[in-house]
Design a protein around this motif. Structure first.
Motif, PDB file in Angstrom:
ATOM      1  N   LEU A  20      13.589   7.824   4.786  1.00  7.52           N
ATOM      2  CA  LEU A  20      12.466   8.041   3.879  1.00  7.52           C
ATOM      3  C   LEU A  20      12.134   9.526   3.806  1.00  7.52           C
ATOM      4  O   LEU A  20      12.182  10.240   4.815  1.00  7.52           O
ATOM      5  N   ALA A  21      11.802   9.995   2.623  1.00  9.51           N
ATOM      6  CA  ALA A  21      11.341  11.370   2.467  1.00  9.51           C
ATOM      7  C   ALA A  21       9.953  11.504   3.103  1.00  9.51           C
ATOM      8  O   ALA A  21       9.251  10.518   3.325  1.00  9.51           O
ATOM      9  N   GLU A  22       9.560  12.739   3.396  1.00 12.02           N
ATOM     10  CA  GLU A  22       8.274  12.965   4.063  1.00 12.02           C
ATOM     11  C   GLU A  22       7.114  12.409   3.247  1.00 12.02           C
ATOM     12  O   GLU A  22       6.185  11.816   3.804  1.00 12.02           O
ATOM     13  N   ASN A  23       7.166  12.594   1.934  1.00  9.96           N
ATOM     14  CA  ASN A  23       6.064  12.074   1.108  1.00  9.96           C
ATOM     15  C   ASN A  23       6.051  10.544   1.079  1.00  9.96           C
ATOM     16  O   ASN A  23       4.985   9.918   1.036  1.00  9.96           O
ATOM     17  N   GLU A  24       7.249   9.917   1.147  1.00  3.13           N
ATOM     18  CA  GLU A  24       7.319   8.463   1.198  1.00  3.13           C
ATOM     19  C   GLU A  24       6.752   7.943   2.515  1.00  3.13           C
ATOM     20  O   GLU A  24       5.988   6.964   2.550  1.00  3.13           O
ATOM     21  N   LEU A  25       7.136   8.621   3.602  1.00  2.03           N
ATOM     22  CA  LEU A  25       6.633   8.213   4.920  1.00  2.03           C
ATOM     23  C   LEU A  25       5.113   8.361   4.985  1.00  2.03           C
ATOM     24  O   LEU A  25       4.421   7.489   5.527  1.00  2.03           O
ATOM     25  N   SER A  26       4.600   9.434   4.430  1.00  3.79           N
ATOM     26  CA  SER A  26       3.152   9.650   4.440  1.00  3.79           C
ATOM     27  C   SER A  26       2.420   8.562   3.670  1.00  3.79           C
ATOM     28  O   SER A  26       1.368   8.081   4.106  1.00  3.79           O
ATOM     29  N   ARG A  27       2.993   8.148   2.529  1.00  2.00           N
ATOM     30  CA  ARG A  27       2.365   7.071   1.762  1.00  2.00           C
ATOM     31  C   ARG A  27       2.379   5.762   2.543  1.00  2.00           C
ATOM     32  O   ARG A  27       1.413   4.999   2.535  1.00  2.00           O
ATOM     33  N   LEU A  28       3.498   5.507   3.213  1.00  2.00           N
ATOM     34  CA  LEU A  28       3.611   4.288   4.002  1.00  2.00           C
ATOM     35  C   LEU A  28       2.609   4.300   5.161  1.00  2.00           C
ATOM     36  O   LEU A  28       1.946   3.289   5.432  1.00  2.00           O
ATOM     37  N   MET A  29       2.485   5.441   5.824  1.00  2.00           N
ATOM     38  CA  MET A  29       1.585   5.547   6.971  1.00  2.00           C
ATOM     39  C   MET A  29       0.124   5.476   6.548  1.00  2.00           C
ATOM     40  O   MET A  29      -0.754   5.128   7.343  1.00  2.00           O
ATOM     41  N   SER A  30      -0.155   5.803   5.292  1.00  2.00           N
ATOM     42  CA  SER A  30      -1.543   5.735   4.821  1.00  2.00           C
ATOM     43  C   SER A  30      -2.043   4.293   4.765  1.00  2.00           C
ATOM     44  O   SER A  30      -3.246   4.042   4.787  1.00  2.00           O
ATOM     45  N   ASN A  31      -1.095   3.345   4.701  1.00  2.00           N
ATOM     46  CA  ASN A  31      -1.464   1.926   4.700  1.00  2.00           C
ATOM     47  C   ASN A  31      -1.126   1.238   6.020  1.00  2.00           C
ATOM     48  O   ASN A  31      -1.235   0.022   6.127  1.00  2.00           O
ATOM     49  N   ALA A  32      -0.687   2.023   6.999  1.00  2.00           N
ATOM     50  CA  ALA A  32      -0.345   1.469   8.307  1.00  2.00           C
ATOM     51  C   ALA A  32      -1.581   1.445   9.199  1.00  2.00           C
ATOM     52  O   ALA A  32      -2.581   2.121   8.932  1.00  2.00           O
ATOM     53  N   ALA A  33      -1.498   0.665  10.271  1.00  2.00           N
ATOM     54  CA  ALA A  33      -2.622   0.554  11.205  1.00  2.00           C
ATOM     55  C   ALA A  33      -2.094   0.568  12.628  1.00  2.00           C
ATOM     56  O   ALA A  33      -1.054  -0.035  12.926  1.00  2.00           O
ATOM     57  N   LEU A  34      -2.808   1.265  13.501  1.00  2.00           N
ATOM     58  CA  LEU A  34      -2.468   1.309  14.919  1.00  2.00           C
ATOM     59  C   LEU A  34      -3.230   0.201  15.634  1.00  2.00           C
ATOM     60  O   LEU A  34      -4.450   0.091  15.509  1.00  2.00           O
ATOM     61  N   ILE A  35      -2.516  -0.619  16.381  1.00  2.00           N
ATOM     62  CA  ILE A  35      -3.115  -1.783  17.043  1.00  2.00           C
ATOM     63  C   ILE A  35      -2.898  -1.693  18.539  1.00  2.00           C
ATOM     64  O   ILE A  35      -1.771  -1.455  19.001  1.00  2.00           O
ATOM     65  N   ASN A  36      -3.948  -1.876  19.310  1.00  2.00           N
ATOM     66  CA  ASN A  36      -3.871  -1.907  20.769  1.00  2.00           C
ATOM     67  C   ASN A  36      -4.295  -3.291  21.249  1.00  2.00           C
ATOM     68  O   ASN A  36      -5.373  -3.779  20.898  1.00  2.00           O
ATOM     69  N   LEU A  37      -3.434  -3.936  22.042  1.00  2.00           N
ATOM     70  CA  LEU A  37      -3.711  -5.274  22.534  1.00  2.00           C
ATOM     71  C   LEU A  37      -3.557  -5.326  24.048  1.00  2.00           C
ATOM     72  O   LEU A  37      -2.688  -4.648  24.619  1.00  2.00           O
ATOM     73  N   LYS A  38      -4.382  -6.147  24.679  1.00  2.00           N
ATOM     74  CA  LYS A  38      -4.246  -6.386  26.117  1.00  2.00           C
ATOM     75  C   LYS A  38      -3.160  -7.436  26.349  1.00  2.00           C
ATOM     76  O   LYS A  38      -2.680  -8.085  25.420  1.00  2.00           O
ATOM     77  N   SER A 110       1.315  -1.492  12.475  1.00  4.04           N
ATOM     78  CA  SER A 110       1.416  -2.547  11.475  1.00  4.04           C
ATOM     79  C   SER A 110       1.666  -1.915  10.110  1.00  4.04           C
ATOM     80  O   SER A 110       0.943  -1.005   9.698  1.00  4.04           O
ATOM     81  N   PHE A 111       2.709  -2.401   9.402  1.00  4.37           N
ATOM     82  CA  PHE A 111       3.075  -1.862   8.097  1.00  4.37           C
ATOM     83  C   PHE A 111       2.900  -2.920   7.015  1.00  4.37           C
ATOM     84  O   PHE A 111       3.121  -4.113   7.245  1.00  4.37           O
ATOM     85  N   ASP A 112       2.541  -2.467   5.826  1.00  3.30           N
ATOM     86  CA  ASP A 112       2.384  -3.341   4.677  1.00  3.30           C
ATOM     87  C   ASP A 112       3.757  -3.655   4.076  1.00  3.30           C
ATOM     88  O   ASP A 112       4.494  -2.741   3.671  1.00  3.30           O
ATOM     89  N   CYS A 113       4.126  -4.933   4.027  1.00  2.47           N
ATOM     90  CA  CYS A 113       5.449  -5.333   3.540  1.00  2.47           C
ATOM     91  C   CYS A 113       5.683  -4.933   2.086  1.00  2.47           C
ATOM     92  O   CYS A 113       6.755  -4.431   1.726  1.00  2.47           O
ATOM     93  N   GLU A 114       4.709  -5.154   1.240  1.00  2.00           N
ATOM     94  CA  GLU A 114       4.867  -4.860  -0.185  1.00  2.00           C
ATOM     95  C   GLU A 114       5.080  -3.372  -0.425  1.00  2.00           C
ATOM     96  O   GLU A 114       5.931  -2.972  -1.235  1.00  2.00           O
ATOM     97  N   LYS A 115       4.321  -2.528   0.285  1.00  2.00           N
ATOM     98  CA  LYS A 115       4.474  -1.075   0.126  1.00  2.00           C
ATOM     99  C   LYS A 115       5.873  -0.631   0.538  1.00  2.00           C
ATOM    100  O   LYS A 115       6.508   0.200  -0.133  1.00  2.00           O
TER     101      LYS A 115
END
Length: 250
Positions: A20-38, A110-115
Motif C-alpha cells: 500500500l502507498a503511504e496515503n492508502e495506508l493512512s486512509r486505512l489507519m484512519s478507520n482502524a482501531a486499537l484494542i486492548n483485551l485482558k 481492527s480494520f474495516d473490511c470494506e475500506k
C-alpha cells in the motif's frame, strides 16, 4: 483512528499492507482501531456480523467453534504479528464462523473490511500479495486436514513437538508452550485427559521432561520410534516454525 508512527511501521511491514502507498495506508489507519483485551476476553462471537478483520500486535488468541451440544473446539491459535478474519471478506461471508477469545493479554488492530477491499481494487500489487498469502494458507489447510484425519492422537502430539522444537544438542531439543495445555489439546483434536495421559507416558518412558512451560526432548529418534513414525531430520530441525496452521480460512 491510529496515529502512532511505530504502529504504522508495524502494519506496513505486514504482507497484507506492505504494497500500500503511504496515503492508502493512512486512509486505512484512519478507520482502524486499537484494542486492548485482558486474558480470556472475547473479541467476537460465532455468528456475529463479520465487518472487520484484525492484526494481533501482542499476545495469543484462540479461534474456536461451539457445537450444538455447547462444546468448544479450538480451530486455531493466533500469535503476534498475524492477521485473522481477513479471508471472510473475499468470499463475502457475512458472519464470523468462529469465536475469538484471548489466551493472554492482547493488543490488536481492527480494520474495516470494506475500506480495505476498495483499496485492493485500485492496487494490483497489494491484491497479488493477498492472493499469494491465501494460496499458502490453502496448502497449510490441506496438510492440517491430512494430519487430523490420518494420524492418531499420539502422532499428532509428536508432530506438534517436532515442528515447534528448538534443537539444543545432537538428537535433543526443547519446546516452549506459550499457550495452556487445554488449548493445545483442543487445537490438536485430543481430549484433555488423553493429552495428559500421553504427556505422562512420554515422561515415564524418559522421552521428555517438563520444566515450567518447557518440554525437554531427551532423545528425538527414540521419541519418533515410540509411535512408529519414520525419523525426519528436516522436520525435527525446523526450529523456526513457530506458526500454527489454520484449518479454516479466517
Amino acid at each position: 483512528m491510529i496515529t502512532e508512527p511505530y504502529i504504522h511501521r508495524v502494519v506496513h511491514q505486514h504482507h497484507l499492507f506492505s504494497n500500500l502507498a503511504e496515503n492508502e495506508l493512512s486512509r486505512l489507519m484512519s478507520n482502524a482501531a486499537l484494542i486492548n483485551l485482558k486474558a480470556h476476553e472475547n473479541l467476537f462471537f460465532q455468528g456475529e456480523p463479520a465487518k472487520r478483520f484484525y492484526l494481533l500486535l501482542h499476545g495469543n488468541l484462540q479461534l474456536y467453534r461451539t457445537n450444538p451440544q455447547g462444546q468448544d473446539k479450538v480451530i486455531d491459535v493466533v500469535r503476534e504479528g498475524h492477521t485473522f478474519a481477513e479471508a471472510l471478506m473475499f468470499n463475502k461471508q457475512s458472519m464470523y464462523p468462529v469465536s475469538a477469545q484471548t489466551v493472554s493479554e492482547c493488543q490488536l488492530i481492527s480494520f474495516d473490511c470494506e475500506k480495505y477491499l476498495n483499496m485492493l481494487k485500485q492496487n494490483t500489487e497489494a491484491c497479488l500479495a493477498v492472493m499469494a498469502n491465501m494460496s499458502m494458507r490453502l496448502r497449510k489447510n490441506i496438510n492440517e486436514v491430512e494430519v487430523l484425519s490420518l494420524q492418531n492422537a499420539q502422532s499428532r502430539l509428536l508432530l506438534f513437538l517436532m515442528h515447534h522444537m528448538k534443537p539444543t544438542a545432537e538428537n535433543q531439543g526443547q519446546v516452549y508452550l506459550d499457550i495452556p495445555k487445554r488449548v493445545l489439546a483442543s487445537r490438536l483434536s485430543i481430549q484433555p485427559e488423553t493429552f495428559s495421559r500421553l504427556i505422562k507416558k512420554m515422561t515415564n518412558n524418559e522421552l521428555i521432561e517438563e520444566s515450567g512451560h518447557d518440554i525437554i526432548i531427551k532423545d528425538v529418534r527414540k521419541l519418533y520410534a515410540s509411535v512408529n513414525v519414520p525419523f525426519d531430520p528436516l522436520v525435527s530441525a525446523d526450529s523456526n516454525n513457530k506458526q500454527s496452521i489454520p484449518i479454516i480460512n479466517m
